[in-house]
Design a protein around this motif. Structure first.
Motif, PDB file in Angstrom:
ATOM      1  N   SER A 220       0.844  -1.177   0.000  1.00 37.12           N
ATOM      2  CA  SER A 220       0.000   0.000   0.000  1.00 37.12           C
ATOM      3  C   SER A 220       0.887   1.238   0.000  1.00 37.12           C
ATOM      4  N   GLN A 221       0.867   1.971  -1.107  1.00 39.32           N
ATOM      5  CA  GLN A 221       1.699   3.171  -1.191  1.00 39.32           C
ATOM      6  C   GLN A 221       1.315   4.166  -0.111  1.00 39.32           C
ATOM      7  N   GLU A 222       0.040   4.243   0.204  1.00 42.38           N
ATOM      8  CA  GLU A 222      -0.408   5.156   1.261  1.00 42.38           C
ATOM      9  C   GLU A 222       0.208   4.776   2.609  1.00 42.38           C
ATOM     10  N   THR A 223       0.272   3.478   2.906  1.00 48.52           N
ATOM     11  CA  THR A 223       0.880   3.007   4.153  1.00 48.52           C
ATOM     12  C   THR A 223       2.374   3.300   4.168  1.00 48.52           C
ATOM     13  N   ILE A 224       3.032   3.031   3.051  1.00 49.13           N
ATOM     14  CA  ILE A 224       4.479   3.293   2.955  1.00 49.13           C
ATOM     15  C   ILE A 224       4.753   4.782   3.156  1.00 49.13           C
ATOM     16  N   ASN A 225       4.001   5.636   2.466  1.00 51.67           N
ATOM     17  CA  ASN A 225       4.195   7.086   2.584  1.00 51.67           C
ATOM     18  C   ASN A 225       3.974   7.562   4.017  1.00 51.67           C
ATOM     19  N   ALA A 226       2.867   7.142   4.622  1.00 50.13           N
ATOM     20  CA  ALA A 226       2.544   7.582   5.975  1.00 50.13           C
ATOM     21  C   ALA A 226       3.600   7.110   6.973  1.00 50.13           C
TER      22      ALA A 226
ATOM     23  N   MET B 252       9.133 -10.577   3.889  1.00 54.68           N
ATOM     24  CA  MET B 252       8.966  -9.724   2.713  1.00 54.68           C
ATOM     25  C   MET B 252      10.354  -9.248   2.270  1.00 54.68           C
ATOM     26  N   PRO B 253      11.088 -10.063   1.510  1.00 55.05           N
ATOM     27  CA  PRO B 253      12.430  -9.653   1.095  1.00 55.05           C
ATOM     28  C   PRO B 253      12.380  -8.535   0.050  1.00 55.05           C
ATOM     29  N   GLY B 254      13.374  -7.679   0.087  1.00 55.13           N
ATOM     30  CA  GLY B 254      13.431  -6.605  -0.895  1.00 55.13           C
ATOM     31  C   GLY B 254      14.517  -5.604  -0.590  1.00 55.13           C
ATOM     32  N   THR B 255      14.337  -4.409  -1.129  1.00 54.90           N
ATOM     33  CA  THR B 255      15.299  -3.316  -0.984  1.00 54.90           C
ATOM     34  C   THR B 255      14.541  -2.014  -0.776  1.00 54.90           C
TER      35      THR B 255
ATOM     36  N   ALA C 237       4.655  -2.278   9.083  1.00 53.21           N
ATOM     37  CA  ALA C 237       3.382  -1.682   8.660  1.00 53.21           C
ATOM     38  C   ALA C 237       2.729  -2.501   7.551  1.00 53.21           C
ATOM     39  N   LEU C 238       3.544  -3.106   6.689  1.00 49.87           N
ATOM     40  CA  LEU C 238       3.008  -3.869   5.562  1.00 49.87           C
ATOM     41  C   LEU C 238       2.725  -5.332   5.900  1.00 49.87           C
ATOM     42  N   VAL C 239       3.579  -5.931   6.724  1.00 51.58           N
ATOM     43  CA  VAL C 239       3.477  -7.359   7.011  1.00 51.58           C
ATOM     44  C   VAL C 239       2.812  -7.623   8.361  1.00 51.58           C
ATOM     45  N   GLY C 240       3.005  -6.722   9.304  1.00 48.19           N
ATOM     46  CA  GLY C 240       2.479  -6.900  10.657  1.00 48.19           C
ATOM     47  C   GLY C 240       3.594  -6.815  11.672  1.00 48.19           C
ATOM     48  N   THR C 241       3.237  -6.523  12.901  1.00 45.95           N
ATOM     49  CA  THR C 241       4.243  -6.321  13.941  1.00 45.95           C
ATOM     50  C   THR C 241       4.989  -7.599  14.299  1.00 45.95           C
ATOM     51  N   GLU C 242       4.455  -8.749  13.910  1.00 41.71           N
ATOM     52  CA  GLU C 242       5.126 -10.019  14.176  1.00 41.71           C
ATOM     53  C   GLU C 242       5.992 -10.458  12.987  1.00 41.71           C
ATOM     54  N   ALA C 243       6.259  -9.540  12.072  1.00 41.34           N
ATOM     55  CA  ALA C 243       7.033  -9.864  10.872  1.00 41.34           C
ATOM     56  C   ALA C 243       8.401 -10.418  11.236  1.00 41.34           C
ATOM     57  N   ASN C 244       8.818 -11.405  10.473  1.00 46.62           N
ATOM     58  CA  ASN C 244      10.143 -11.990  10.629  1.00 46.62           C
ATOM     59  C   ASN C 244      11.010 -11.412   9.512  1.00 46.62           C
TER      60      ASN C 244
ATOM     61  N   VAL D 151      13.375   3.524   9.243  1.00 39.75           N
ATOM     62  CA  VAL D 151      12.253   3.588   8.301  1.00 39.75           C
ATOM     63  C   VAL D 151      11.954   2.194   7.762  1.00 39.75           C
ATOM     64  N   CYS D 152      12.976   1.462   7.373  1.00 35.21           N
ATOM     65  CA  CYS D 152      12.801   0.144   6.766  1.00 35.21           C
ATOM     66  C   CYS D 152      12.087  -0.802   7.725  1.00 35.21           C
ATOM     67  N   GLY D 153      12.532  -0.866   8.970  1.00 37.41           N
ATOM     68  CA  GLY D 153      11.889  -1.733   9.942  1.00 37.41           C
ATOM     69  C   GLY D 153      10.431  -1.388  10.134  1.00 37.41           C
ATOM     70  N   HIS D 154      10.127  -0.102  10.216  1.00 41.01           N
ATOM     71  CA  HIS D 154       8.744   0.326  10.403  1.00 41.01           C
ATOM     72  C   HIS D 154       7.882   0.052   9.160  1.00 41.01           C
ATOM     73  N   VAL D 155       8.451   0.242   7.978  1.00 40.45           N
ATOM     74  CA  VAL D 155       7.698  -0.025   6.747  1.00 40.45           C
ATOM     75  C   VAL D 155       7.363  -1.513   6.652  1.00 40.45           C
TER      76      VAL D 155
END
Length: 153
Positions: A5-11, A51-54, A103-110, A96-100
């Motif tokens: 969600s671009q809106e979630t990423i931006n916020a 959620m692997p990425g850059t 925000a996208l995967v959930g607070t229990e994200a691995n 920022v990366c950790g929070h994004v």
């Protein structure tokens, strides 16, 4: 696959940057950003896990001292060590990366974050970022900023 969600990423980006650096911004179409005659510093980091990425952020080099000073609680004019400025920008991206991701995967994200790489952004890569639909623009205290997230899923 996780919905990006671009809106979630931006916020999330704006909230973290405001909390960490006391700088305020808003999303802006990349075409509206004045990037001419601006030297940018790029911080980029990869991550693995749910959620692997850059994630990449490009900021005008002229504001890296302000970012570092605000993070460290110092005066910008007292900071001139490039390594310290780069470390502060990398740390901002790290937070920022950790929070994004959460925000996208959930607070229990691995996930595992790799160390950020910081360097001056050359013109070719700047043009690529401006053309990339996965990169969004921001006005951060009257400065053009680019943020790009790519995922492997």
């Amino acid at each position: 696959m996780h919905e990006l969600s671009q809106e979630t990423i931006n916020a999330t980006f704006l909230d973290v940057v405001e909390q960490l650096t006391y700088m305020f911004g808003e999303p802006v179409p990349k075409d509206d950003l004045d990037t001419e005659m601006v030297e940018f510093t790029l911080a980029r980091m990869s991550f693995i896990g749910d959620m692997p990425g850059t994630l990449s952020v490009a900021v005008p080099t002229r504001i890296t001292a302000e970012i570092a000073a605000n993070i460290l609680g110092l005066e910008a004019e007292d900071l001139s060590d490039k390594a310290m400025l780069d470390d502060a920008l990398g740390e901002m991206l790290n937070v920022v990366c950790g929070h994004v991701i959460m925000a996208l995967v959930g607070t229990e994200a691995n996930f595992k974050l790799n160390s950020p790489v910081v360097r001056v952004l050359d013109e070719t890569l700047l043009l690529e970022m401006l053309a990339d639909p996965a990169v969004v623009g921001f006005d951060l205290d009257d400065n053009p900023v680019l943020l790009g997230l790519t995922t492997e899923n």
